[in-house]
Design a protein around this motif. Structure first.
Motif, PDB file in Angstrom:
ATOM      1  N   UNK A 236       0.823  -1.205   0.000  1.00 52.86           N
ATOM      2  CA  UNK A 236       0.000   0.000   0.000  1.00 52.86           C
ATOM      3  C   UNK A 236       0.863   1.264   0.000  1.00 52.86           C
ATOM      4  N   UNK A 237       0.542   2.217  -0.855  1.00 52.64           N
ATOM      5  CA  UNK A 237       1.315   3.459  -0.970  1.00 52.64           C
ATOM      6  C   UNK A 237       1.188   4.352   0.259  1.00 52.64           C
ATOM      7  N   UNK A 238       0.204   4.142   1.102  1.00 57.02           N
ATOM      8  CA  UNK A 238      -0.003   5.015   2.242  1.00 57.02           C
ATOM      9  C   UNK A 238       1.218   5.050   3.151  1.00 57.02           C
ATOM     10  N   UNK A 239       1.986   3.974   3.171  1.00 57.75           N
ATOM     11  CA  UNK A 239       3.092   3.831   4.108  1.00 57.75           C
ATOM     12  C   UNK A 239       4.427   4.304   3.532  1.00 57.75           C
ATOM     13  N   UNK A 240       4.444   4.786   2.284  1.00 57.49           N
ATOM     14  CA  UNK A 240       5.703   5.020   1.583  1.00 57.49           C
ATOM     15  C   UNK A 240       6.654   5.937   2.342  1.00 57.49           C
ATOM     16  N   UNK A 241       6.186   7.095   2.786  1.00 56.80           N
ATOM     17  CA  UNK A 241       7.076   8.069   3.421  1.00 56.80           C
ATOM     18  C   UNK A 241       7.583   7.609   4.778  1.00 56.80           C
ATOM     19  N   UNK A 242       6.946   6.597   5.340  1.00 57.15           N
ATOM     20  CA  UNK A 242       7.387   6.048   6.616  1.00 57.15           C
ATOM     21  C   UNK A 242       8.140   4.747   6.452  1.00 57.15           C
ATOM     22  N   UNK A 243       7.803   3.962   5.398  1.00 58.70           N
ATOM     23  CA  UNK A 243       8.360   2.606   5.346  1.00 58.70           C
ATOM     24  C   UNK A 243       8.299   1.957   3.978  1.00 58.70           C
ATOM     25  N   UNK A 244       8.276   2.724   2.889  1.00 55.07           N
ATOM     26  CA  UNK A 244       7.969   2.143   1.591  1.00 55.07           C
ATOM     27  C   UNK A 244       9.120   1.648   0.743  1.00 55.07           C
ATOM     28  N   UNK A 245      10.355   2.068   1.013  1.00 57.66           N
ATOM     29  CA  UNK A 245      11.463   1.870   0.076  1.00 57.66           C
ATOM     30  C   UNK A 245      11.883   0.406  -0.040  1.00 57.66           C
ATOM     31  N   UNK A 246      12.223   0.013  -1.278  1.00 59.70           N
ATOM     32  CA  UNK A 246      12.897  -1.257  -1.562  1.00 59.70           C
ATOM     33  C   UNK A 246      14.320  -0.951  -2.010  1.00 59.70           C
ATOM     34  N   UNK A 247      15.304  -1.635  -1.394  1.00 59.95           N
ATOM     35  CA  UNK A 247      16.685  -1.380  -1.756  1.00 59.95           C
ATOM     36  C   UNK A 247      17.544  -2.602  -1.427  1.00 59.95           C
ATOM     37  N   UNK A 248      18.807  -2.514  -1.768  1.00 55.38           N
ATOM     38  CA  UNK A 248      19.770  -3.602  -1.581  1.00 55.38           C
ATOM     39  C   UNK A 248      20.965  -3.088  -0.787  1.00 55.38           C
ATOM     40  N   UNK A 249      21.836  -3.999  -0.344  1.00 53.51           N
ATOM     41  CA  UNK A 249      23.024  -3.537   0.371  1.00 53.51           C
ATOM     42  C   UNK A 249      23.942  -2.750  -0.568  1.00 53.51           C
ATOM     43  N   UNK A 250      23.999  -3.124  -1.840  1.00 55.54           N
ATOM     44  CA  UNK A 250      24.815  -2.347  -2.779  1.00 55.54           C
ATOM     45  C   UNK A 250      24.324  -0.910  -2.890  1.00 55.54           C
ATOM     46  N   UNK A 251      23.026  -0.729  -3.032  1.00 57.53           N
ATOM     47  CA  UNK A 251      22.484   0.627  -3.151  1.00 57.53           C
ATOM     48  C   UNK A 251      22.528   1.383  -1.827  1.00 57.53           C
ATOM     49  N   UNK A 252      22.190   0.721  -0.731  1.00 60.49           N
ATOM     50  CA  UNK A 252      22.172   1.402   0.565  1.00 60.49           C
ATOM     51  C   UNK A 252      23.562   1.826   1.013  1.00 60.49           C
ATOM     52  N   UNK A 253      24.594   1.146   0.525  1.00 59.54           N
ATOM     53  CA  UNK A 253      25.954   1.579   0.867  1.00 59.54           C
ATOM     54  C   UNK A 253      26.195   3.011   0.378  1.00 59.54           C
ATOM     55  N   UNK A 254      25.621   3.371  -0.761  1.00 56.66           N
ATOM     56  CA  UNK A 254      25.778   4.728  -1.294  1.00 56.66           C
ATOM     57  C   UNK A 254      25.084   5.742  -0.394  1.00 56.66           C
ATOM     58  N   UNK A 255      23.980   5.326   0.200  1.00 59.15           N
ATOM     59  CA  UNK A 255      23.245   6.184   1.136  1.00 59.15           C
ATOM     60  C   UNK A 255      24.072   6.431   2.397  1.00 59.15           C
ATOM     61  N   UNK A 256      24.705   5.379   2.938  1.00 56.28           N
ATOM     62  CA  UNK A 256      25.507   5.559   4.147  1.00 56.28           C
ATOM     63  C   UNK A 256      26.781   6.352   3.855  1.00 56.28           C
ATOM     64  N   UNK A 257      27.374   6.129   2.693  1.00 52.52           N
ATOM     65  CA  UNK A 257      28.553   6.919   2.324  1.00 52.52           C
ATOM     66  C   UNK A 257      28.192   8.391   2.213  1.00 52.52           C
ATOM     67  N   UNK A 258      27.052   8.698   1.590  1.00 53.92           N
ATOM     68  CA  UNK A 258      26.568  10.079   1.504  1.00 53.92           C
ATOM     69  C   UNK A 258      26.401  10.675   2.895  1.00 53.92           C
ATOM     70  N   UNK A 259      25.787   9.916   3.802  1.00 54.23           N
ATOM     71  CA  UNK A 259      25.557  10.416   5.153  1.00 54.23           C
ATOM     72  C   UNK A 259      26.874  10.726   5.865  1.00 54.23           C
ATOM     73  N   UNK A 260      27.832   9.792   5.778  1.00 51.67           N
ATOM     74  CA  UNK A 260      29.105  10.009   6.477  1.00 51.67           C
ATOM     75  C   UNK A 260      29.987  11.037   5.775  1.00 51.67           C
ATOM     76  N   UNK A 261      29.654  11.382   4.521  1.00 51.36           N
ATOM     77  CA  UNK A 261      30.338  12.463   3.807  1.00 51.36           C
ATOM     78  C   UNK A 261      29.612  13.792   3.969  1.00 51.36           C
ATOM     79  N   UNK A 262      28.676  13.848   4.901  1.00 49.05           N
ATOM     80  CA  UNK A 262      27.958  15.089   5.237  1.00 49.05           C
ATOM     81  C   UNK A 262      27.232  15.679   4.034  1.00 49.05           C
TER      82      UNK A 262
END
Length: 504
Positions: A236-262
């Protein structure tokens, strides 16, 4: 599939074979079909690997590109989207919500007028844990984000405004509505276009229905009646902004690198400013300290879409996520440029905790007891304690069913009952049995059994919910309240927030 770079063996304290052994033990101990693990160190993904299977029916293997629903790890993407809008001068964190959503209304006039965008993100609204989550959980309902904006006013506070931490999901759904109002794009469009695409999260999507390729995705699993069961995924799309994303460890690594690179990516590009990065990691709401833990923790706070705490003197920035049959974790220790990702396709929090704690201990040089053993023993004790409660209830119900002298007049309980925010439910007799069904969330249907005095229990037809509930009727049967039976019931089954009155 394995992605293992040479830097891993040079910089890591834990070896690949040790990670393999750790995850293998975790899979078996906690009955988890599939797990993906990622380790980010010094700005690089040094290990990304899948273990087990995506689906016990097909046996497809998990790899570093397998897509998992990351559940509430999506919340940090919502705050990042808002941070981008703050950088652009389109909003401020402390703007009032009613400036953008005039129909937004909380439990009293003062809170409604003072409620800010920051308040949407920091779990300090005064509402209780998971209040109103039955408007988004379980899947199969017909509620919309607009319903949440309209209905949240009927939820009653359990503490004073901005005084206490109580985790919520609904206000993140409303934050998604704010993003859409300001940007003119849906939350999904904004996050995919302004966050995922720039940093190269090319296989991820903000909702199941937006995935371009679903051939390498997990299915959720839940232990049910002593057997692991594949269950329908939440879509259900209602939950997207709270819990909707689908991702992988390869993709999420880019998210954590971005975070630690401020907020920086591709060496010189800035997704959001350092100022907003710091704001998102700044403590906002005090959280309770753990009663017992393997680490010395002097503070724990919720920031903006992240939890921040100290682990033996080191700052840890993290979040977990849970949906039916899916538990996930993202974690960073910025002082040593370490990021850990653990994704699972079974709802076992101890599984991702055992893995992340063991990896974390290795990099921090900590000697702790075996996390798999400790967490397994803790889980077993909690399950035994919960079973004592539920077993007593169902033993009493069974005795009542066998008692031929006990006569319950089901007819006086029949009727339509209404709760201000959840809507109408039916209590009805059929073939000498009593049933409950929700009009707006029809998967919440089950047989009602007499327990004692004016108390009944409802046994949901969908057994994977693990959420059977008491029903407390008033003596005149014109009103009833509810409460989950087991203390291990997921907080999003917030039956205790319902207050039903007879309509007819």
């Amino acid at each position: 599939m394995l992605l293992l770079l040479t830097e891993f063996t040079m910089s890591a304290q834990i070896t690949e074979s040790e990670v393999d052994a750790l995850v293998d033990r975790t899979l078996k101990t906690f009955n988890v079909p599939g797990i993906a693990v990622g380790i980010v160190k010094d700005g690089k993904l040094v290990l990304a690997k899948g273990y087990g299977v995506t689906n016990i029916k097909t046996g497809q293997k998990v790899d570093a590109n397998t897509l998992f629903g990351i559940a509430s790890n999506s919340k940090s993407f919502t705050t990042a989207a808002l941070a981008i809008l703050v950088d652009e001068g389109k909003i401020n964190w402390d703007d009032k919500v009613i400036k953008y959503l005039p129909d937004f209304k909380m439990y009293n006039e003062y809170v409604t007028k003072e409620f800010t965008i920051r308040d949407l993100l920091t779990h300090r609204s005064g509402l209780g844990l998971g209040a109103g989550d039955l408007m988004i959980w379980p899947d199969g309902h017909d509620f919309t984000p607009k319903d949440i904006v309209r209905n949240i006013q009927y939820l009653k506070p359990v503490s004073d405004f901005r005084t206490k931490y109580d985790y919520d999901n609904l206000l993140y759904v409303i934050a998604g509505e704010v993003i859409e109002k300001i940007s003119g794009k849906s939350w999904c469009e904004f996050v995919e276009n302004r966050i995922m695409q720039p940093i190269g999260m090319n296989n991820s999507a903000c909702s199941w229905s937006r995935l371009k390729d679903t051939t390498n995705t997990i299915v959720p699993h839940v232990p049910t009646n002593g057997k692991l069961e594949v269950i329908p995924r939440y879509t259900n799309h209602i939950f997207d902004a709270a819990a909707g994303i689908y991702s992988s460890v390869n993709d999420l690594s880019k998210w954590l690198i971005l975070q630690m690179n401020e907020g920086k990516y591709d060496s010189d590009k800035q997704l959001f400013s350092k100022k907003q990065h710091d704001e998102m990691w700044k403590p906002q709401t005090i959280m309770p300290l753990p009663n017992a833990a393997p680490y010395k923790t002097l503070f724990r706070d919720y920031a903006l879409g992240w939890r921040v705490e100290d682990v033996n003197g080191h700052l840890q920035v993290s979040h977990s996520g849970a949906l039916d049959g899916v538990f996930t974790l993202t974690l960073m220790i910025p002082e040593i440029n370490l990021g850990i990702i653990v994704l699972t396709n079974q709802q076992s929090g101890p599984a991702f905790t055992a893995i992340s704690n063991t990896i974390k201990d290795s990099y921090l040089g900590l000697k702790n007891p075996d996390h798999v053993l400790a967490l397994s023993a803790d889980r077993r004790q909690k399950e035994e304690d919960a079973d004592k409660i539920t077993d007593e209830v169902w033993t009493t119900v069974t005795k009542n069913l066998k008692d031929k002298k006990l006569k319950i007049d089901f007819k006086k309980y029949n009727g339509t009952f209404n709760d201000n925010w959840f809507g109408q439910v039916l209590v009805f007799e059929k073939k000498s049995k009593l049933y409950f069904t929700s009009k707006r969330s029809p998967r919440l249907t089950g047989e009602i059994f007499y327990y004692k005095e004016n108390t009944f229990v409802v046994k949901w037809n969908v057994r994977s919910f693990h959420a059977d509930s008491y029903i407390f009727f008033d003596s005149d049967t014109n009103h009833f309240k509810m409460k989950a039976i087991s203390p291990l019931t997921d907080f999003s089954y917030d039956f205790h927030d319902l207050d039903f009155n007879r309509v007819n």
